[in-house]
Design an enzyme around this catalytic site. Structure first.
Site, short mmCIF file in Angstrom:
data_model
loop_
_atom_site.label_atom_id
_atom_site.label_comp_id
_atom_site.label_asym_id
_atom_site.label_seq_id
_atom_site.Cartn_x
_atom_site.Cartn_y
_atom_site.Cartn_z
N GLY A 165 0.78 -1.24 0.00
CA GLY A 165 0.00 0.00 0.00
C GLY A 165 0.81 1.29 0.00
O GLY A 165 0.26 2.37 0.17
N TRP A 214 2.30 2.97 -2.46
CA TRP A 214 1.93 3.94 -3.51
C TRP A 214 0.61 4.63 -3.16
O TRP A 214 0.47 5.83 -3.35
CB TRP A 214 1.82 3.25 -4.89
CG TRP A 214 3.14 3.04 -5.56
CD1 TRP A 214 4.34 2.78 -4.98
CD2 TRP A 214 3.37 3.05 -6.99
NE1 TRP A 214 5.31 2.64 -5.95
CE2 TRP A 214 4.75 2.80 -7.18
CE3 TRP A 214 2.56 3.25 -8.11
CZ2 TRP A 214 5.32 2.74 -8.46
CZ3 TRP A 214 3.12 3.20 -9.38
CH2 TRP A 214 4.50 2.95 -9.55
N ASP A 221 -5.08 -5.57 -5.35
CA ASP A 221 -3.96 -6.51 -5.32
C ASP A 221 -4.47 -7.92 -5.07
O ASP A 221 -5.55 -8.12 -4.51
CB ASP A 221 -2.94 -6.14 -4.22
CG ASP A 221 -1.53 -6.68 -4.54
OD1 ASP A 221 -0.66 -5.87 -4.92
OD2 ASP A 221 -1.32 -7.91 -4.43
N ASP A 268 2.03 -0.97 -10.44
CA ASP A 268 3.33 -1.44 -9.97
C ASP A 268 3.28 -2.98 -9.93
O ASP A 268 4.07 -3.62 -9.26
CB ASP A 268 3.60 -0.86 -8.58
CG ASP A 268 5.08 -0.90 -8.17
OD1 ASP A 268 5.94 -1.04 -9.06
OD2 ASP A 268 5.37 -0.79 -6.96
N LYS A 327 4.91 -0.28 -14.34
CA LYS A 327 6.21 -0.91 -14.19
C LYS A 327 6.38 -1.96 -15.29
O LYS A 327 5.43 -2.67 -15.61
CB LYS A 327 6.26 -1.63 -12.84
CG LYS A 327 7.69 -2.09 -12.51
CD LYS A 327 7.78 -3.37 -11.73
CE LYS A 327 7.16 -3.48 -10.39
NZ LYS A 327 8.01 -2.97 -9.33
N1 SAM Z 1 3.28 -0.44 -5.16
C1 SAM Z 1 3.28 -1.35 -4.01
C2 SAM Z 1 3.58 -0.53 -2.77
O1 SAM Z 1 4.01 0.62 -2.92
O2 SAM Z 1 3.38 -1.01 -1.66
C3 SAM Z 1 4.25 -2.50 -4.20
C4 SAM Z 1 3.79 -3.45 -5.26
S1 SAM Z 1 4.70 -4.95 -5.41
C5 SAM Z 1 6.18 -4.40 -6.16
C6 SAM Z 1 3.88 -5.79 -6.73
C7 SAM Z 1 2.48 -6.26 -6.40
O3 SAM Z 1 1.83 -6.70 -7.60
C8 SAM Z 1 2.45 -7.46 -5.44
O4 SAM Z 1 1.82 -7.09 -4.24
C9 SAM Z 1 1.63 -8.51 -6.20
O5 SAM Z 1 0.75 -9.23 -5.37
C10 SAM Z 1 0.86 -7.65 -7.20
N2 SAM Z 1 0.34 -8.38 -8.36
C11 SAM Z 1 1.03 -9.18 -9.21
N3 SAM Z 1 0.21 -9.71 -10.12
C12 SAM Z 1 -1.04 -9.23 -9.85
C13 SAM Z 1 -2.32 -9.42 -10.44
N4 SAM Z 1 -2.48 -10.23 -11.48
N5 SAM Z 1 -3.38 -8.78 -9.92
C14 SAM Z 1 -3.22 -7.96 -8.84
N6 SAM Z 1 -2.03 -7.74 -8.22
C15 SAM Z 1 -0.95 -8.36 -8.73
#
Ligand code: SAM
Length: 217
Positions: A34, A36, A81, A122, A170
């Site tokens: 969370g 972002w 997410d 992200d 990203k």
């Molecule tokens: N922006 C977040 C923060 O600031 O806390 C960090 C995000 S982390 C780098 C990447 C996230 O993408 C992970 O929590 C992962 O569960 C999510 N993710 C990956 N594939 C996904 C999907 N198909 N649907 C939803 N979330 C996804």
């Protein structure tokens, strides 16, 4: 202090491009834990505060729907997410796979017709180490974020200034993603590849910063 270090990447992007300045409605994809969303909530509040406009924080209406009221300048953030996201004031969270149509429909239903200004993604899967497989999954996530943004920006265009419409994604450098990048470039006024200083230099992650939806395709 934010709940994830990733928050600083979004702040760097906003320092450079001011993508959150005009934002009223933000969709944050791949938002857990969370950081972002927290950063976006604070920044938009600061921007609004400077203009002495009303700002919501713990708005109860966010719990069910984000009824769009043109007479107010309220900010709404929807965070999605696969993983649960601990609550953040002013942020509506949805747990689900964004690649599934049901989750996307849930986001659209929560937005309840509210025009979307900014889509942040992200999203990334855990790297498998196989570059082709990793880029394939990165591309799939980018395509999902893009097509969602396109649908909503088209609606926003009818209701608001068409120069709005910001998409930040990203992705991992790979030839397939270069094609994608070239394909969407004409649809925005400005498209840049940005590598935040807070992103590890050994990681091939970069962000596509797409500003000002023009439409097309
Ligand atoms: N922006 C977040 C923060 O600031 O806390 C960090 C995000 S982390 C780098 C990447 C996230 O993408 C992970 O929590 C992962 O569960 C999510 N993710 C990956 N594939 C996904 C999907 N198909 N649907 C939803 N979330 C996804």
């Amino acid at each position: 202090v934010y709940r994830s270090r990733s928050a600083y990447k979004l702040l760097e992007i906003d320092d450079k491009y001011r993508v959150l300045r005009q934002a009223r409605t933000i969709v944050d994809l791949g938002a857990a834990p969370g950081g972002w969303s927290e950063a976006a909530a604070r920044r938009t509040r600061q921007y609004m505060g400077r203009r002495n406009q009303p700002v919501i924080e713990d708005d109860e209406s966010l719990d069910s729907t984000l009824r769009y009221d043109r007479s107010t300048s309220r900010i709404a953030i929807v965070a999605v997410d696969l993983l649960p996201i601990a609550s953040i004031p002013g942020v509506h969270t949805i747990q689900g796979d964004f690649l599934s149509p049901q989750t996307q429909a849930q986001v659209t239903s929560v937005l309840d017709g509210r025009p979307v200004d900014v889509v942040l993604s992200d999203m990334c899967e855990n790297m498998s180490g196989n570059r082709d497989r990793d880029s394939e999954s990165s591309l799939q996530l980018c395509l999902a974020a893009f097509s969602f943004a396109k649908t909503h920006f088209e609606q926003t265009n009818r209701l608001r200034d068409p120069r709005r419409g910001v998409l930040i994604m990203k992705y991992f450098a790979h030839p397939d993603l270069d094609e994608f990048h070239k394909g969407i470039k004409p649809m925005f006024r400005r498209l840049e590849v940005f590598k935040p200083k807070s992103s590890r230099s050994d990681s091939s992650e970069v962000y596509l910063v797409c500003i000002g939806w023009k439409g097309g395709a």
